[in-house]
Structures are given as C-alpha cells and as structure tokens.
Design an enzyme around this catalytic site. Structure first.
Site, PDB file in Angstrom:
ATOM      1  N   ASN A  11       0.881  -1.172   0.000  1.00 16.62           N
ATOM      2  CA  ASN A  11       0.000   0.000   0.000  1.00 16.62           C
ATOM      3  C   ASN A  11       0.914   1.216   0.000  1.00 16.62           C
ATOM      4  OD1 ASN A  11      -1.757   2.071   0.455  1.00 16.62           O
ATOM      5  ND2 ASN A  11      -2.435   1.373   2.499  1.00 16.62           N
ATOM      6  N   LYS A  13       0.114   4.214  -0.200  1.00 20.69           N
ATOM      7  CA  LYS A  13      -0.525   5.388   0.435  1.00 20.69           C
ATOM      8  C   LYS A  13      -0.315   6.618  -0.457  1.00 20.69           C
ATOM      9  CE  LYS A  13      -0.163   3.074   4.826  1.00 20.69           C
ATOM     10  NZ  LYS A  13      -0.080   3.134   6.272  1.00 20.69           N
ATOM     11  N   HIS A  96      -9.553   1.191   4.836  1.00 24.07           N
ATOM     12  CA  HIS A  96      -8.286   1.350   5.566  1.00 24.07           C
ATOM     13  C   HIS A  96      -8.519   2.276   6.764  1.00 24.07           C
ATOM     14  CE1 HIS A  96      -4.168   2.429   6.527  1.00 24.07           C
ATOM     15  NE2 HIS A  96      -3.798   1.352   5.853  1.00 24.07           N
ATOM     16  N   GLU A  98      -6.862   4.617   7.913  1.00 20.06           N
ATOM     17  CA  GLU A  98      -6.611   6.042   7.637  1.00 20.06           C
ATOM     18  C   GLU A  98      -7.822   6.670   6.966  1.00 20.06           C
ATOM     19  OE1 GLU A  98      -2.918   5.417   5.576  1.00 20.06           O
ATOM     20  OE2 GLU A  98      -2.021   4.797   7.481  1.00 20.06           O
ATOM     21  N   GLU A 168      -5.313  -4.991  10.428  1.00 19.87           N
ATOM     22  CA  GLU A 168      -4.308  -3.950  10.637  1.00 19.87           C
ATOM     23  C   GLU A 168      -4.564  -3.243  11.958  1.00 19.87           C
ATOM     24  OE1 GLU A 168      -2.366  -2.777   6.654  1.00 19.87           O
ATOM     25  OE2 GLU A 168      -3.979  -1.372   7.046  1.00 19.87           O
ATOM     26  N   GLY A 174       2.601   2.247  10.722  1.00 20.79           N
ATOM     27  CA  GLY A 174       3.534   3.360  10.578  1.00 20.79           C
ATOM     28  C   GLY A 174       4.260   3.722  11.857  1.00 20.79           C
ATOM     29  N   SER A 214       3.518  -2.263  10.197  1.00 19.72           N
ATOM     30  CA  SER A 214       4.979  -2.332  10.377  1.00 19.72           C
ATOM     31  C   SER A 214       5.565  -3.693  10.025  1.00 19.72           C
ATOM     32  CB  SER A 214       5.369  -1.916  11.808  1.00 19.72           C
ATOM     33  OG  SER A 214       4.952  -0.587  12.061  1.00 19.72           O
TER      34      SER A 214
HETATM   35  P1  13P Z   1       3.077   0.278   7.592  1.00 17.19           P
HETATM   36  O1  13P Z   1       3.596  -0.999   6.993  1.00 17.19           O
HETATM   37  O2  13P Z   1       3.801   1.501   7.109  1.00 17.19           O
HETATM   38  O3  13P Z   1       2.971   0.194   9.078  1.00 17.19           O
HETATM   39  O4  13P Z   1       1.577   0.456   7.039  1.00 17.19           O
HETATM   40  C1  13P Z   1       0.692  -0.586   7.155  1.00 17.19           C
HETATM   41  C2  13P Z   1      -0.542  -0.238   6.406  1.00 17.19           C
HETATM   42  O5  13P Z   1      -1.295   0.619   6.795  1.00 17.19           O
HETATM   43  C3  13P Z   1      -0.789  -0.946   5.141  1.00 17.19           C
HETATM   44  O6  13P Z   1      -2.069  -0.684   4.667  1.00 17.19           O
END
Ligand code: 13P
Length: 252
Positions: A11, A13, A96, A98, A168, A174, A214
């Site tokens: 992803n 982002k 997601h 976010e 997740e 992150g 992560s």
């Molecule tokens: P990270 O791997 O940067 O923690 O992000 C995970 C994520 O949100 C994947 O959709």
C-alpha cells in the site's frame, strides 16, 4: 492444509508521482520475478494508468486504495469501480483505518464499497483493526467482529472467495511497533472464526487473511508462518523494492 492464496500487497498510500511510480514498479517487477505468492501494489489513483501499463503481462497485480460506491454521478473528486476496472486494476483496498479516521468512512460505507468492488469484478481487500485504546479496554474482539459483520452483511458465501481481509491494528501502522506473531495470529483466527459463524467452515478456510502494521523484511517470515496469516499488507516497506522483495521471498 488449505488451498488459499498467499498474498503480499503493498500500500503505497500518498507516495510516488507517476514518474516515480514507474521507476519503483519497474524495480518491484524485478524482485517479484518467480514469486511463489500473489503480488499486489496499491498505488495512488493518478499512478494507476502507468502502473497497469508497466505491470501488464507480469506476475504483479495493480490495486487502488479506495473507490466510491456509486456507479457514476455528481460526486466531485470520487472514482468509481468501473473506472478502475477499465484500467486493468484487479484489487482495491477498502476501509483502511486512515480512511476511517481522516475521511469519515464508516462500516456502512465500507459495506457499500465492498458491494461495488465485487459487482465490478475487483477483489476488495477489507481492512479491519482496533485502536490501542480498544485493545486496552478489552473490546478489541467485539470491535473487529462488528467491523466484519457490517462490512460483509450483503456478501453471499459464493462471493467470499473473491474477498480478502486484512487485519491492521491501528497502533502498529507506521509506528514501527509490530504486533507479535501471537497477537496477529490471535486476531486473524478470530476473523476466520467470525467468517465461519457468518458463512460456514469451508468458506472461512478459503478466505485469505493478511496482516498489516509495520511488517518488514525482518519480521515478515515469523508473521507469515502463523497458520491463519495468509500474507501481508505493507505500507512503508513496500516503498523500497529491495525490502518488498525480501517480504515476497519470505512468503512461501
Ligand atoms: P506500515 O507498513 O507503514 O505500518 O503500514 C501498514 C498499512 O497501513 C498498510 O495498509
């Protein structure tokens, strides 16, 4: 042994301009050659035409990070499932954390988006996960079960083979703080048990459940070795082809 797919999905982002995406995807294609698992990269919308062109004929699938649930109309700034499908996009991340946190997505809109993706032949990657507060309050399981039940309320058992679920934990995204393999396995199993309750055991066993938060080149193998973890949804580490390649290699 189940025959469900192992999937390693990146992803990106809100990272990479179209030119940067072309370069990164070229490197991803190299590290993904001969992969034993399904490989997906979910890019920003504007990178999708280029990504689909570059990935064409390779073993790398292209995904979007969101869509709108309506087919068309006065929804300024939104993108429909048909628009993605026509480009050659195969996957779409839905719900997601976010998007839920910053763009007010709810379980109800997530459910509508899952329906729109399936109707267009796209594979939805449904994201669920708890906050640290919910985990500490002991309501993690209830929260995740509710997210799953509402998101899949209108999905028939026959369509579940086309749905991917990603666990997740918000506190692991992150932050560099990965769930331990035991914590991740516990929740992925809870998700599978919930699917068995909603559908049946065979359906639950056929759904690929990914872990995200992560995941990196160092911790991937241990997470992927868990019986109910069928792959990863990777943010930061998917922006470095070498690291992403190591995660792909860890997926047997
Ligand atoms: P990270 O791997 O940067 O923690 O992000 C995970 C994520 O949100 C994947 O959709």
């Amino acid at each position: 042994m189940s025959n469900r797919k192992t999937i390693i999905a990146g992803n990106w982002k809100m990272n990479k301009t179209p030119k940067e995406a072309e370069a990164l995807l070229g490197d991803v294609l190299n590290v993904a050659k001969g992969a034993a698992c399904e490989v997906v990269v979910c890019t920003p919308y504007v990178d999708l035409p280029c990504a689909c062109a570059v990935a064409k004929g390779s073993n790398v699938n292209v995904g979007a990070q969101n869509l709108h649930f309506k087919a068309s109309g006065a929804y300024t700034g939104e993108i429909s499932a048909a628009m993605l499908q026509e480009l050659g996009v195969g996957y779409v991340i839905i719900g997601h954390s976010e998007r839920r946190e910053y763009f007010a997505e709810t379980d109800a809109t997530v459910a509508l988006k899952i329906g729109a993706a399936l109707a267009a032949g796209l594979t939805p990657i449904l994201c669920v996960g708890e906050s640290l507060e919910q985990r500490e309050q002991g309501i993690m399981g209830e929260h995740i079960r509710t997210q799953i039940k509402i998101a899949l309320a209108d999905v028939a058992a026959a369509d579940m083979g086309k749905v991917v679920v990603a666990y997740e934990p918000i506190w692991a995204i992150g932050t560099g703080k990965t769930a331990t393999s035991e914590q991740a396995q516990e929740v992925c199993k809870l998700i599978r048990d919930t699917l068995a309750e909603l559908y049946d055991d065979a359906t639950a066993q056929s759904v690929s459940i990914l872990y995200g938060g992560s995941m990196n080149a160092k911790n991937a193998a241990e997470l992927l070795a868990q019986p109910d973890i069928d792959g990863g949804l990777i943010g930061g580490a998917s922006l470095k082809a070498e690291d992403f390649g190591k995660i792909i290699a860890a997926a047997k």
